[in-house]
Design a protein around this motif. Sequence first.
Motif, PDB file in Angstrom:
ATOM      1  N   GLY A 184       6.036 -44.956  25.024  1.00 20.93           N
ATOM      2  CA  GLY A 184       6.440 -44.270  24.165  1.00 20.93           C
ATOM      3  C   GLY A 184       6.668 -44.729  23.050  1.00 20.93           C
ATOM      4  N   SER A 207       7.969 -46.752  19.020  1.00 17.71           N
ATOM      5  CA  SER A 207       7.217 -47.173  18.258  1.00 17.71           C
ATOM      6  C   SER A 207       7.750 -48.858  18.214  1.00 17.71           C
ATOM      7  CB  SER A 207       6.824 -46.707  17.190  1.00 17.71           C
ATOM      8  OG  SER A 207       6.200 -45.690  17.431  1.00 17.71           O
ATOM      9  N   VAL A 210      -6.673 -50.358  22.128  1.00 12.78           N
ATOM     10  CA  VAL A 210      -5.104 -50.082  21.057  1.00 12.78           C
ATOM     11  C   VAL A 210      -5.635 -48.655  20.140  1.00 12.78           C
ATOM     12  CG1 VAL A 210      -4.126 -52.153  21.443  1.00 12.78           C
ATOM     13  CG2 VAL A 210      -5.687 -51.661  19.176  1.00 12.78           C
ATOM     14  N   GLY A 218      -6.826 -45.892  17.940  1.00 11.13           N
ATOM     15  CA  GLY A 218      -5.755 -43.682  18.185  1.00 11.13           C
ATOM     16  C   GLY A 218      -3.924 -44.072  18.082  1.00 11.13           C
ATOM     17  N   ARG A 219      -3.911 -45.771  18.746  1.00 14.79           N
ATOM     18  CA  ARG A 219      -1.898 -45.848  18.142  1.00 14.79           C
ATOM     19  C   ARG A 219      -1.998 -46.643  17.452  1.00 14.79           C
ATOM     20  NH1 ARG A 219      -0.479 -48.390  23.502  1.00 14.79           N
ATOM     21  NH2 ARG A 219      -2.307 -49.853  23.702  1.00 14.79           N
ATOM     22  N   PHE A 220      -2.606 -48.169  17.165  1.00 17.09           N
ATOM     23  CA  PHE A 220      -2.193 -48.747  16.482  1.00 17.09           C
ATOM     24  C   PHE A 220      -2.472 -49.116  14.764  1.00 17.09           C
ATOM     25  CE2 PHE A 220      -1.313 -52.887  19.694  1.00 17.09           C
ATOM     26  CZ  PHE A 220       0.042 -51.597  20.048  1.00 17.09           C
ATOM     27  N   MET A 232       2.568 -49.782  15.953  1.00 20.29           N
ATOM     28  CA  MET A 232       2.351 -49.807  17.110  1.00 20.29           C
ATOM     29  C   MET A 232       2.860 -48.709  17.396  1.00 20.29           C
ATOM     30  SD  MET A 232       2.229 -53.834  18.566  1.00 20.29           S
ATOM     31  CE  MET A 232       3.641 -54.179  18.543  1.00 20.29           C
ATOM     32  N   ASN A 233       2.569 -47.824  17.829  1.00 20.15           N
ATOM     33  CA  ASN A 233       2.507 -46.192  18.613  1.00 20.15           C
ATOM     34  C   ASN A 233       2.485 -46.638  19.969  1.00 20.15           C
ATOM     35  OD1 ASN A 233       3.884 -45.645  16.096  1.00 20.15           O
ATOM     36  ND2 ASN A 233       2.141 -44.919  15.333  1.00 20.15           N
ATOM     37  N   SER A 234       3.069 -45.106  20.764  1.00 20.17           N
ATOM     38  CA  SER A 234       2.729 -45.232  21.854  1.00 20.17           C
ATOM     39  C   SER A 234       2.713 -46.158  22.512  1.00 20.17           C
ATOM     40  CB  SER A 234       1.304 -44.492  22.039  1.00 20.17           C
ATOM     41  OG  SER A 234       1.916 -42.403  21.094  1.00 20.17           O
ATOM     42  N   LEU A 235       3.828 -47.156  22.812  1.00 17.33           N
ATOM     43  CA  LEU A 235       3.944 -48.412  23.661  1.00 17.33           C
ATOM     44  C   LEU A 235       3.506 -48.552  24.669  1.00 17.33           C
ATOM     45  CD1 LEU A 235       5.754 -50.377  20.671  1.00 17.33           C
ATOM     46  CD2 LEU A 235       3.294 -51.100  21.572  1.00 17.33           C
ATOM     47  N   LYS A 236       2.796 -49.242  25.400  1.00 18.92           N
ATOM     48  CA  LYS A 236       2.471 -49.134  26.977  1.00 18.92           C
ATOM     49  C   LYS A 236       2.851 -50.530  27.001  1.00 18.92           C
ATOM     50  CE  LYS A 236      -1.528 -46.303  26.831  1.00 18.92           C
ATOM     51  NZ  LYS A 236      -2.917 -46.269  26.711  1.00 18.92           N
ATOM     52  N   ASP A 247       1.072 -53.270  26.214  1.00 17.89           N
ATOM     53  CA  ASP A 247       1.426 -53.549  24.789  1.00 17.89           C
ATOM     54  C   ASP A 247       2.139 -54.782  25.231  1.00 17.89           C
ATOM     55  OD1 ASP A 247       0.659 -50.265  23.960  1.00 17.89           O
ATOM     56  OD2 ASP A 247      -0.432 -52.161  24.192  1.00 17.89           O
TER      57      ASP A 247
END
Length: 126
Positions: A14, A16, A63, A65-67, A82-86, A89
Amino acid sequence: VQLVESGGASVQAGGSLRLSCAHSEYTYDTNCVGWFRQAPGKEREGVASLYIGGPVTYYADSVKGRFTISQDGGRSTVILQMNSLKPEDSGMYYCATPKRRIYCSGPNFQATNFRDWGQGTQVTVS
């Protein structure tokens, strides 16, 4: 051509990170920068790419919508936000320039079509 990545770290899911790729020079054929990542035991995969000086970008479906890939001020640094990392990733992240510009997007956006590489920066998401 020299490329130097920085910004990798360990973060919780979650979170960044902002990766930077400092690039020493461009030619017409290499006027593009791609970000790739490689997890242990897996092939190196394309994440995002940017045509220098232009608005055209490309993202892997995983990625979108997130990166976000962008240039930082002048032409010499490319950023991967990089946002909302999982956890998936996680891996070593590399920036690279292609053998030809056409390899910077679509099905040609593959590691084998890129010639110059940085040393990588580690991203760990837990």
